[in-house]
Design a protein around this motif. Structure first.
Motif: not given
Lengths: 325, 327, 350
Positions: C188-190, C193, C214, C218-219
């Motif tokens: 999810q993080d990758q 990004k 979250s 983040e975005t």
């Protein structure tokens, strides 16, 4: 399980099913109450001829010997010879099977093209008046016995209007060099049209209903939304994406249904006097010509068994996602 | 995924109960109540659909006709009609009364001199008898075999399913024809032959349902609690597959009637009973087609079509209730 | 000029009884290069909002009122053909489920090329293939595998392929509906990004729809909190999650684990959203709000502006008079269940 071992296992099953069908048929004909030889010997024969036939069939031997011989003969597709014409059963089969196949295949091609297209449209235009009428028509078509629809067609177009022949596969007295030379004549098509149309009308309902529910399932999936978001035209989504996905269950269903259709050819061939395998089987049963009845029945059963097998293989071949559990 | 997790509509019954004699009466009463509620609910949903309602009315109509046939039919189905006082047997057919003023027969007579309307009325008896008996046995045998195979698995499952596979290899009509030819043409033999083949599809479907039910928590709980196999099958599995049995029963009505009509049409029908199929057969044998005696061969087919489509419609309606994804 | 300007949008679904008011009077804008998050429980109308904007509402859904202006043009006024031209070329989407968003019977390449050819008919095969390779590179997939079928990809790869397809035409606006829900946290993080990088490359705006706070944190630059078809609160990410005014936002925030305050009690907001066929006349959240008053139940709240924050709550101006500290206390929310059942019992007895 790998694909190869899946095929091998299915092939073994196929053999067992064949054996079971043949065995049941063998004992059915021989274990009936009364004189077993009565079923394989015509009553009109002289006692000498009768004895000769009984011996030639080995019917004086113990049952297990007969059974072994039956299995042996079945392997070489030797079902004996007709009581009626003395023709080998194998020849009888080769005479009538192609006629059945031509009728069934032409009806099937029409039925499946129409059924699939209508299924796509009814699945797409769900809830519309068009959908309701089509589905009710399809259900009605499947509810009316084919032989009844055949009768009505014969009465209207044959007896009353005189535009279709009442019976048979070609005008009397015509001979042709070969089977193929025959089926490409106008006369043949003229005879084929009515029974094939009646059958197509009947068989159309099945692919239509399957295609419709398959379409509904596909249309509820996310990738259809993505296709719409991509700005594809309605027709591209309907045929290129939705129908292409919905088609998978149809193809296997078609193979299975064709098997049963050949098995169910009995009625339509009887109504239209079509000289096919089903009608021949009925005639053989009615005139107690048991070798022919047995042989033709085996062929009808074999068509179903083999096409079921083909359907299994097709399914794995067409859908890349299939795994063999 | 959703279907697997879907709670059973009978989940309330299956709260992991283990039999205790003193509680059993209470439990039965509770089960009965749940059953009644579920069936009432399904009945309500089913009759919500106009087509299903029409289908039910049609079946009810033909049932009433079958039951009261002697009161409705003016003549016996196989009683020859005589013209006037002279006592001459009708050799040719009489036209329907609405076509010919001289005729006293609503739908005319057959070439053998039988009253067609009376035959039609009595024919509903054969059709419904075949349809209902076949439905009960098809669904019953299929469910029993399917549950046994699915619940026990292993060798039992293998054996039973090979039998089903074998039956799937038999073409329906040819098999029925051969069996009837060997056993003798009677309605019961036709029925027997149809039932012998038809339970195959019910068994296959019920088995796969039982296979998945077997893994469900309430079955596991009952097993751990030491319930007998019979108890689990009858109390936990059977109620959950019963909607499917009903469904296949409804379809079996239609298929059985079609099969009987087909066999009779070919000429292997019961000579002592009038069915819509035998009517069509005799109309064909007497070339009613060529003589344009449409009143002879049109009505029986319409009756067959009406009953069969009603069976299909009820089945489909029921399918939509038990499988909401179809809606 | 803003990329997207939605004003007073109402999207309804026809049902057997009354129409369901899935989106009811929603207004907001997205500026160029900006990322807007839309959060809320399932059924709050966020996905419907996205479908209305991209133009893929199901048959029974329709825009009842309001406008959706894209770069100054009202999408709701356009003809179907005109609208189709805007799809994907201008507004594309990253669909909710990585598993089913790609057509299983075509290769990834075929599906991306299809989008290119539909909107840029002149494009040659080689050029289209170059775009595919480039996009595969960008999302971190091996271009060699463009001829694979979706089922040959893992979930994460499929989602990357989806992103490659969504960005292939360099649209001005990307709607991402739960872009990472099906993936594990690392993946999810990758992916988030990677989306961010590409997006700043091609300077597109994005609307991220999620129930996962979250992901938004983040975005996104700005967040809209939706509840039962309406906006509850809107504002910059830091404001919304740092200093929210709406009790629903406060509750939602406390319903997710927070790394910085790991000892924090998680709370759950009791009850269910209201029936959208018959929405309550007052504040839509009143039924589940532990601090609701008679006013909340009868009168619809006007927007309260505080800096960049827009809050639809009657008590937003009393936020510092103990309102926030009460809303932030899990006890308040726990209390409500008991209180509510007591109230219901009392009502029944009346």
């Amino acid at each position: 399980m790998s694909k190869a071992s899946f095929v091998v296992r299915r092939l073994l099953q196929l053999g067992v099913t064949f054996w079971a069908v043949g065995t049941v048929l063998f004992f059915l004909f021989r274990l009936m109450p009364g004189d077993p030889t009565a079923f394989v010997v015509s009553a009109q024969m002289t006692p000498e001829a009768r004895q000769q036939v009984i011996e030639s069939y080995g019917l004086n031997e113990p049952l297990y010997v007969q059974y072994m011989r039956f299995l042996e003969n079945a392997l070489t597709l030797n079902f004996g010879q007709s009581f009626h014409t003395n023709q080998p059963v194998r020849e009888v089969i080769w005479t009538y099977l192609p006629n059945t196949l031509v009728l069934m295949l032409s009806a099937f091609v029409v039925a499946y093209i129409l059924g699939i297209v209508l299924g796509v449209l009814t699945g797409w235009y769900r809830g519309s008046r068009f959908e309701k009428t089509t589905v009710v028509t399809a259900l009605t078509a499947r509810s009316l016995p084919t032989f009844y629809v055949g009768l009505i067609v014969l009465w209207l177009f044959g007896a009353t209007l005189g535009v279709i022949p009442m019976s048979g596969m070609g005008a009397a007295g015509q001979t042709y060099d070969s089977f193929w030379a025959r089926i490409f004549t106008l006369d043949f098509l003229h005879h084929l049209a009515a029974p094939a149309a009646v059958l197509a009308f009947y068989y159309m309902g099945y692919p239509l209903l399957i295609m419709r529910s398959s379409m509904m399932e596909v249309l509820s999936q996310d990738f259809i939304d993505v296709c719409r978001a991509k700005g594809l035209s309605e027709r591209a989504i309907m045929f290129k994406h939705a129908a292409r996905n919905a088609l998978l269950p149809i193809i296997t269903a078609a193979a299975i249904a064709l098997g049963y259709a050949v098995g169910g050819s009995v009625l339509i061939e009887t109504v239209f006097g079509w000289p096919g395998l089903g009608r021949e089987m009925v005639n053989a049963v009615l005139r107690r010509d048991f070798p022919v009845a047995q042989g033709t029945f085996m062929v009808l059963a074999a068509t179903i068994i083999i096409l079921n097998f083909v359907a299994d293989l097709l399914y794995g071949y067409l859908d890349p996602r299939v795994t063999y559990e | 995924m959703a279907t697997q997790d879907k709670p059973s509509i009978f989940a309330d019954i299956d709260d992991g109960d283990v039999d205790q004699e003193d509680e059993s009466v209470d439990r039965w009463r509770r089960n009965l109540r749940l059953w009644r509620e579920t069936l009432t609910e399904q009945w309500r949903m089913l009759t919500d659909d106009l087509m299903v309602r029409l289908a039910m009315i049609t079946i009810a109509f033909f049932m009433a006709v079958a039951v009261f046939a002697p009161f409705i039919a003016p003549h016996g189905p196989l009683t020859r009609q005589y013209e006037g006082d002279a006592g001459i047997i009708i050799v040719d057919w009489a036209e329907p009364s609405f076509m010919s003023a001289e005729s006293e027969y609503l739908l005319g007579t057959t070439a053998e001199g039988f009253d067609i309307f009376s035959q039609l009325v009595y024919g509903s008896r054969a059709a419904l008898l075949v349809g209902l008996v076949a439905a009960v046995f098809t669904a019953g045998i299929g469910t029993l075999v399917g549950l046994t195979a699915g619940y026990y698995g292993g060798k039992i499952d293998d054996t039973l399913m090979r039998i089903v596979d074998f039956l799937y290899g038999m073409p329906l009509l040819p098999t029925v024809i051969i069996l009837v030819a060997l056993l003798g043409p009677s309605l019961w033999n036709i029925l027997l032959a149809i039932i012998l083949l038809q339970w195959r599809s019910t068994a296959r479907v019920i088995r796969s349902q039982a296979l998945s039910l077997r893994e469900r928590p309430f079955v596991k709980a009952a097993q751990v609690a030491g319930a007998s196999d019979w108890h689990i099958i009858s109390r936990h599995l059977a109620p959950n597959v019963l909607p499917l049995s009903f469904l296949y029963g409804a379809f079996a009505i239609a298929w059985a009637i079609l099969a009987e009509a087909g066999v009779s049409f070919i000429g292997l029908g019961d000579p002592n009973t009038v069915s819509w199929g035998t009517m069509l057969q005799s109309s064909r044998a007497y070339s009613a087609l060529d003589f344009g005696a449409w009143w002879w061969f049109i009505p029986p087919g319409i009756c067959i079509g009406l009953v069969v489509i009603s069976g299909f419609l009820i089945g489909r309606g029921y399918e939509e209730i038990t499988n909401p994804e179809l809606r | 000029m803003s990329v997207l300007d939605v004003s007073d949008l109402e999207v309804y679904y026809e049902t057997e009884t009354a129409p369901a008011q899935a989106v009811d009077g929603v207004s907001f804008t997205i500026e160029e290069g900006e990322n807007l998050g839309i959060v809320g429980e399932s059924g709050c109308g966020k996905t419907t909002l996205a479908k209305a904007i991209i133009g893929i509402l199901p048959d029974e859904g329709y825009v009842n009122n309001g406008s959706i202006e894209f770069e100054g043009e009202d999408l709701t006024e356009m003809s179907d053909a005109e609208r189709r031209r805007h799809k994907w070329e201008e507004i594309s989407m990253i669909a909710q489920s990585a598993m089913n968003a790609l057509d299983p019977v075509y290769t990834i390449r075929e599906q991306i090329v299809e989008a290119i050819e539909t909107h840029r008919p002149g494009t040659g095969r080689t050029e289209a293939n170059e775009i595919v390779a480039e996009m595969f590179d960008l999302v971190g997939l091996d271009p060699e595998r463009a001829d694979d079928y979706p089922h040959q990809f893992s979930g994460g790869m499929r989602q990357r392929a989806m992103i490659a397809m969504a960005l292939a035409l360099e649209p001005s606006l990307v709607l991402a509906d739960e872009p990472t829900t099906a993936l594990d946290v690392i993946m999810q993080d990758q992916i988030l990004k990677r989306i961010g990088e590409i997006q700043s490359d091609i300077n597109s705006s994005m609307m991220v729809i999620t129930h996962d706070v979250s992901v938004v944190a983040e975005t996104c630059d700005r967040v809209i909190v939706m509840y039962a078809g309406k906006i509850a609160e809107e504002g910059p990410v830091e404001e919304i999650f740092g200093n929210p005014y709406h009790p629903y936002t406060i509750g939602l925030k406390r319903a997710f684990p927070n790394i910085r305050e790991s000892d924090q009690d998680l709370l759950s907001i009791a009850g269910y959203p209201p029936e959208l066929t018959d929405p309550p006349s007052g504040c839509r959240f009143a039924e589940r709000c532990p601090m609701a008053t008679t006013e909340c139940r009868t009168t619809e709240p006007e927007p309260h502006h505080q800096g960049d924050l827009r809050t639809y709550c009657h008590y937003a101006d009393e936020i510092d008079d103990g309102f926030r500290s009460r809303a932030d206390d899990p006890e308040t929310w726990r209390d409500t269940e008991a209180a509510r059942s007591a109230r219901t019992a009392a009502e029944v007895n009346d």
